[in-house]
Design a protein around this motif. Structure first.
Motif, PDB file in Angstrom:
ATOM      1  N   PHE A  59      10.955  24.512 -44.779  1.00  0.00           N
ATOM      2  CA  PHE A  59      11.203  24.260 -46.215  1.00  0.00           C
ATOM      3  C   PHE A  59      12.740  24.936 -46.454  1.00  0.00           C
ATOM      4  O   PHE A  59      12.870  26.037 -46.019  1.00  0.00           O
ATOM      5  CB  PHE A  59      10.282  24.904 -47.165  1.00  0.00           C
ATOM      6  N   ARG A 119      14.109  32.485 -56.915  1.00  0.00           N
ATOM      7  CA  ARG A 119      14.261  33.890 -57.308  1.00  0.00           C
ATOM      8  C   ARG A 119      13.183  34.763 -56.299  1.00  0.00           C
ATOM      9  O   ARG A 119      12.479  34.395 -55.673  1.00  0.00           O
ATOM     10  CB  ARG A 119      13.331  34.090 -58.690  1.00  0.00           C
ATOM     11  N   TRP A 163       9.657  16.157 -49.586  1.00  0.00           N
ATOM     12  CA  TRP A 163      10.209  17.201 -50.864  1.00  0.00           C
ATOM     13  C   TRP A 163       9.303  17.034 -52.069  1.00  0.00           C
ATOM     14  O   TRP A 163       9.055  15.652 -52.607  1.00  0.00           O
ATOM     15  CB  TRP A 163      11.761  16.781 -51.244  1.00  0.00           C
ATOM     16  N   GLU A 189       9.239  34.551 -56.138  1.00  0.00           N
ATOM     17  CA  GLU A 189       9.269  33.388 -55.406  1.00  0.00           C
ATOM     18  C   GLU A 189       9.475  33.446 -53.931  1.00  0.00           C
ATOM     19  O   GLU A 189       8.533  33.449 -52.984  1.00  0.00           O
ATOM     20  CB  GLU A 189      10.256  32.326 -55.841  1.00  0.00           C
ATOM     21  N   LEU A 204       3.885  29.543 -63.210  1.00  0.00           N
ATOM     22  CA  LEU A 204       3.658  27.925 -63.249  1.00  0.00           C
ATOM     23  C   LEU A 204       4.790  27.412 -62.416  1.00  0.00           C
ATOM     24  O   LEU A 204       5.836  27.019 -63.156  1.00  0.00           O
ATOM     25  CB  LEU A 204       3.139  27.124 -64.510  1.00  0.00           C
ATOM     26  N   ASP A 205       4.891  27.438 -61.163  1.00  0.00           N
ATOM     27  CA  ASP A 205       5.856  27.168 -60.214  1.00  0.00           C
ATOM     28  C   ASP A 205       5.714  25.617 -60.135  1.00  0.00           C
ATOM     29  O   ASP A 205       4.715  24.858 -60.138  1.00  0.00           O
ATOM     30  CB  ASP A 205       5.797  27.665 -58.991  1.00  0.00           C
ATOM     31  N   GLY A 206       6.981  25.001 -60.270  1.00  0.00           N
ATOM     32  CA  GLY A 206       7.024  23.511 -59.735  1.00  0.00           C
ATOM     33  C   GLY A 206       6.727  22.805 -61.181  1.00  0.00           C
ATOM     34  O   GLY A 206       6.434  21.433 -61.072  1.00  0.00           O
ATOM     35  N   SER A 207       6.769  23.322 -62.277  1.00  0.00           N
ATOM     36  CA  SER A 207       6.347  22.742 -63.596  1.00  0.00           C
ATOM     37  C   SER A 207       7.051  21.527 -63.801  1.00  0.00           C
ATOM     38  O   SER A 207       6.354  20.835 -64.881  1.00  0.00           O
ATOM     39  CB  SER A 207       6.238  23.578 -64.901  1.00  0.00           C
ATOM     40  N   ALA A 265       9.330  19.183 -54.811  1.00  0.00           N
ATOM     41  CA  ALA A 265       9.698  19.991 -55.965  1.00  0.00           C
ATOM     42  C   ALA A 265       9.011  21.027 -56.357  1.00  0.00           C
ATOM     43  O   ALA A 265       8.863  21.288 -57.740  1.00  0.00           O
ATOM     44  CB  ALA A 265      10.455  19.141 -56.964  1.00  0.00           C
ATOM     45  N   SER A 266       7.858  21.481 -55.524  1.00  0.00           N
ATOM     46  CA  SER A 266       6.883  22.289 -56.060  1.00  0.00           C
ATOM     47  C   SER A 266       6.955  23.421 -54.718  1.00  0.00           C
ATOM     48  O   SER A 266       6.313  22.864 -53.823  1.00  0.00           O
ATOM     49  CB  SER A 266       5.632  21.792 -56.567  1.00  0.00           C
ATOM     50  N   GLU A 301      16.503  27.632 -68.103  1.00  0.00           N
ATOM     51  CA  GLU A 301      15.583  26.304 -68.228  1.00  0.00           C
ATOM     52  C   GLU A 301      14.829  26.016 -69.245  1.00  0.00           C
ATOM     53  O   GLU A 301      14.017  27.331 -69.771  1.00  0.00           O
ATOM     54  CB  GLU A 301      14.749  26.457 -66.801  1.00  0.00           C
ATOM     55  N   ARG A 348      19.142  29.356 -55.428  1.00  0.00           N
ATOM     56  CA  ARG A 348      18.104  28.644 -56.445  1.00  0.00           C
ATOM     57  C   ARG A 348      16.889  29.411 -56.868  1.00  0.00           C
ATOM     58  O   ARG A 348      16.491  29.479 -58.147  1.00  0.00           O
ATOM     59  CB  ARG A 348      17.961  27.170 -56.006  1.00  0.00           C
ATOM     60  N   GLU A 407       8.681  35.185 -64.354  1.00  0.00           N
ATOM     61  CA  GLU A 407       9.887  34.593 -64.475  1.00  0.00           C
ATOM     62  C   GLU A 407      10.066  33.990 -65.817  1.00  0.00           C
ATOM     63  O   GLU A 407      11.112  33.855 -66.476  1.00  0.00           O
ATOM     64  CB  GLU A 407       9.598  33.102 -63.764  1.00  0.00           C
ATOM     65  N   TYR A 409      15.697  25.994 -49.328  1.00  0.00           N
ATOM     66  CA  TYR A 409      16.725  25.593 -50.620  1.00  0.00           C
ATOM     67  C   TYR A 409      17.790  26.761 -50.270  1.00  0.00           C
ATOM     68  O   TYR A 409      17.688  27.792 -50.573  1.00  0.00           O
ATOM     69  CB  TYR A 409      15.790  26.178 -51.804  1.00  0.00           C
ATOM     70  N   ASN A 426      15.914  19.363 -50.738  1.00  0.00           N
ATOM     71  CA  ASN A 426      16.343  18.305 -51.645  1.00  0.00           C
ATOM     72  C   ASN A 426      17.616  17.585 -51.325  1.00  0.00           C
ATOM     73  O   ASN A 426      18.515  18.183 -51.342  1.00  0.00           O
ATOM     74  CB  ASN A 426      16.645  18.910 -52.945  1.00  0.00           C
TER      75      ASN A 426
HETATM   76  P1  FBP Z   1      10.382  26.497 -61.522  1.00  0.00           P
HETATM   77  O1  FBP Z   1       9.672  27.689 -61.088  1.00  0.00           O
HETATM   78  O2  FBP Z   1      11.031  26.476 -62.739  1.00  0.00           O
HETATM   79  O3  FBP Z   1       9.374  25.349 -61.604  1.00  0.00           O
HETATM   80  O4  FBP Z   1      11.485  26.108 -60.251  1.00  0.00           O
HETATM   81  C1  FBP Z   1      11.015  26.417 -58.794  1.00  0.00           C
HETATM   82  C2  FBP Z   1      11.197  25.066 -58.377  1.00  0.00           C
HETATM   83  O5  FBP Z   1      10.421  24.041 -58.871  1.00  0.00           O
HETATM   84  C3  FBP Z   1      10.615  25.190 -56.519  1.00  0.00           C
HETATM   85  O6  FBP Z   1       9.176  25.273 -56.995  1.00  0.00           O
HETATM   86  C4  FBP Z   1      11.080  23.915 -56.097  1.00  0.00           C
HETATM   87  O7  FBP Z   1      11.228  24.182 -54.650  1.00  0.00           O
HETATM   88  C5  FBP Z   1      12.497  23.747 -56.832  1.00  0.00           C
HETATM   89  O8  FBP Z   1      12.448  24.544 -57.993  1.00  0.00           O
HETATM   90  C6  FBP Z   1      12.816  22.318 -57.265  1.00  0.00           C
HETATM   91  O9  FBP Z   1      14.087  22.307 -57.171  1.00  0.00           O
HETATM   92  P2  FBP Z   1      14.933  20.737 -57.527  1.00  0.00           P
HETATM   93  O10 FBP Z   1      14.911  20.631 -58.902  1.00  0.00           O
HETATM   94  O11 FBP Z   1      16.202  21.179 -56.826  1.00  0.00           O
HETATM   95  O12 FBP Z   1      13.991  19.811 -56.787  1.00  0.00           O
END
Ligand code: FBP
Length: 325
Positions: free
Chosen positions: A251, A267, A233, A271, A110-113, A235-236, A58, A265, A87, A253, A199
Motif C-alpha cells: 500500500f 496521519r 485502491w 493511522e 472512522l477511517d475511509g469514511s 480509499a479505505s 475535511e 497525506r 482524528e 500513500y 491512488n
Molecule cells: P479519513 O480518515 O479522513 O477517512 O482519510 C483517510 C483515508 O480515507 C485512508 O483511509 C485512505 O487510504 C485515504 O484517505 C484515501 O485517500 P484518497 O482520497 O486519496 O483516495
C-alpha cells in the motif's frame, strides 16, 4: 476446536496487565456499537455530510462524529485511561491527571469514511501508549513505544485485528451473539507479492521513484519486473491493510508534489503508527520511503507522514527505487 473468545485470549495473554485487558475490551465494545451504527445508518439518517470541518480541514460525516463519541464514552470507563487523541478532535482530551503506567489512546474513529455513502468497508484504527512518569503530559512519542495497536473493520464481517507487539491476531464478531472470537490467529504477510495499491489519480504529482516503480509494475512480463501485477485502491486504509494481512501486497500513500507541504497525506499517530506496528508484527515492513515509520519523531498530534507498507521484499524493492532516484 472452539475458537477462543476475545476475553479468554486477553486474560491468558496479558496475565499481569488487567487494566490493558479492560481497555482493549472497551475498545471492542465501542467497535461493536460503531459497527451497528454503520450498518443501520440509512435507517437512522446518518449518511451524508455535516457542515463542520475537522482539524485536517475535511468535512465531517455524521458517523465520524458518532464514532468519535462512542469511543470517548465507552473507553472513558477504563480506569487507567488518561488521555484520548482523536482524528476528529483538535486538542488532546485529558480524562485524569496522568500517572506512570496510565494509557493514552490514539484513534481514527472512522477511517475511509468517504466510503460510507457507497456502502463499502470502513474501520476504526487505534493505538495505545503508556505514560512513562507521573504528571507527564507528553503524548508525542514514536511508534516504537506503542504497547497495542490495531483496527476494527466494518465489512461483511466485523473484525477486530490487533497486536500486543508479537504476532497479529484477528477476531470476528458473530452477528447474533456479538461475541468476538479468534478466527485468524497469528497472521503472517507473505514476503513477496504481485499486488500494489496506490491512488493513481495522483500520478501527476508523484516523484521519480514512484513513477518508475509503478511504470515497471504495469509493464508486465516484458518490463523489468518480468511479471504482471494487480492493482487495488479502496480509499479505505483499513480495508487495504486488512487485504495485505490476509494475502500480502503493498500500500502506498507517498509524499508527492501536492501533499509535500503538509508532510504527506495520512496521519502519523492514529493511522501510520498503528498500521506500521501491525504490519511489522506480521512480518511485513513499513517505511516513509526513507525511514521506518515507527522511528519517525512526532512533533504534533495531527502530524502527517508518507506511508508505504506491506510485503517485506516488495517494500525493499520500493526503497531501492528511492535510493536510486
Ligand atoms: P479519513 O480518515 O479522513 O477517512 O482519510 C483517510 C483515508 O480515507 C485512508 O483511509 C485512505 O487510504 C485515504 O484517505 C484515501 O485517500 P484518497 O482520497 O486519496 O483516495
Amino acid at each position: 476446536m472452539t475458537q477462543r473468545t476475545l476475553r479468554r485470549f486477553l486474560t491468558e495473554t496479558l496475565t499481569d496487565n488487567a487494566e490493558l485487558v479492560f481497555l482493549i475490551e472497551d475498545i471492542a465494545a465501542a467497535c461493536r456499537i460503531i459497527a451497528d451504527r454503520v450498518r443501520n445508518a440509512p435507517f437512522d439518517g446518518d449518511l451524508g455530510t455535516t457542515q463542520s470541518e475537522n482539524i485536517q480541514g475535511e468535512l465531517q460525516k455524521p458517523l465520524d462524529l458518532i464514532a468519535n463519541d462512542v469511543v470517548e464514552r465507552v473507553c472513558a470507563n477504563s480506569p487507567r485511561l488518561a488521555a484520548l487523541v482523536s482524528e476528529e478532535v483538535e486538542d488532546v482530551t485529558w480524562l485524569k491527571p496522568p500517572q506512570k503506567g496510565d494509557f493514552v489512546l490514539y484513534f481514527d474513529p472512522l477511517d475511509g469514511s468517504s466510503n460510507l455513502d457507497v456502502n463499502l468497508s470502513v474501520g476504526t484504527i487505534f493505538s495505545i501508549m503508556e505514560i512513562m512518569q507521573d504528571g507527564q503530559r507528553d503524548i508525542l512519542r514514536p511508534g516504537r513505544d506503542q504497547i497495542c495497536a490495531g483496527y476494527a473493520i466494518y465489512g461483511p464481517t466485523t473484525m477486530l485485528v490487533f497486536s500486543l507487539g508479537q504476532g497479529v491476531n484477528g477476531f470476528s464478531c458473530h452477528s447474533t451473539t456479538g461475541e468476538f472470537r479468534l478466527t485468524h490467529p497469528d497472521l503472517q504477510i507473505p514476503e513477496t507479492t504481485s499486488e500494489f495499491a496506490i491512488n493513481t489519480s495522483r500520478q501527476v504529482f508523484w516523484d521519480g521513484a514512484i513513477q518508475s516503480y509503478v511504470a515497471d509494475c504495469v509493464a508486465g512480463v516484458s518490463g523489468p519486473r518480468g511479471r504482471y501485477f494487480n492493482m487495488r485502491w479502496t480509499a479505505s486504509m483499513v480495508a487495504e491493510v486488512h487485504r495485505i494481512l490476509m494475502r500480502g501486497g503493498v500500500f502506498l500513500y507517498p509524499m508527492d508534489r501536492e501533499n509535500e507541504a503538509k508532510g504527506g497525506r495520512l496521519r502519523l499517530m492514529y493511522e501510520a503508527n498503528p498500521m506500521a506496528w501491525l504490519i511489522q508484527a506480521a512480518g511485513g515492513t513499513a517505511t516513509t520511503g526513507q525511514d521506518n515509520i515507527l522511528d519517525v519523531p512526532p512533533t504534533q498530534a495531527h502530524q502527517r507522514v508518507p506511508v508505504i507498507l506491506g510485503s517485506a521484499q516488495e517494500i525493499e524493492i520500493i526503497r531501492d527505487y528511492y535510493r536510486r532516484s
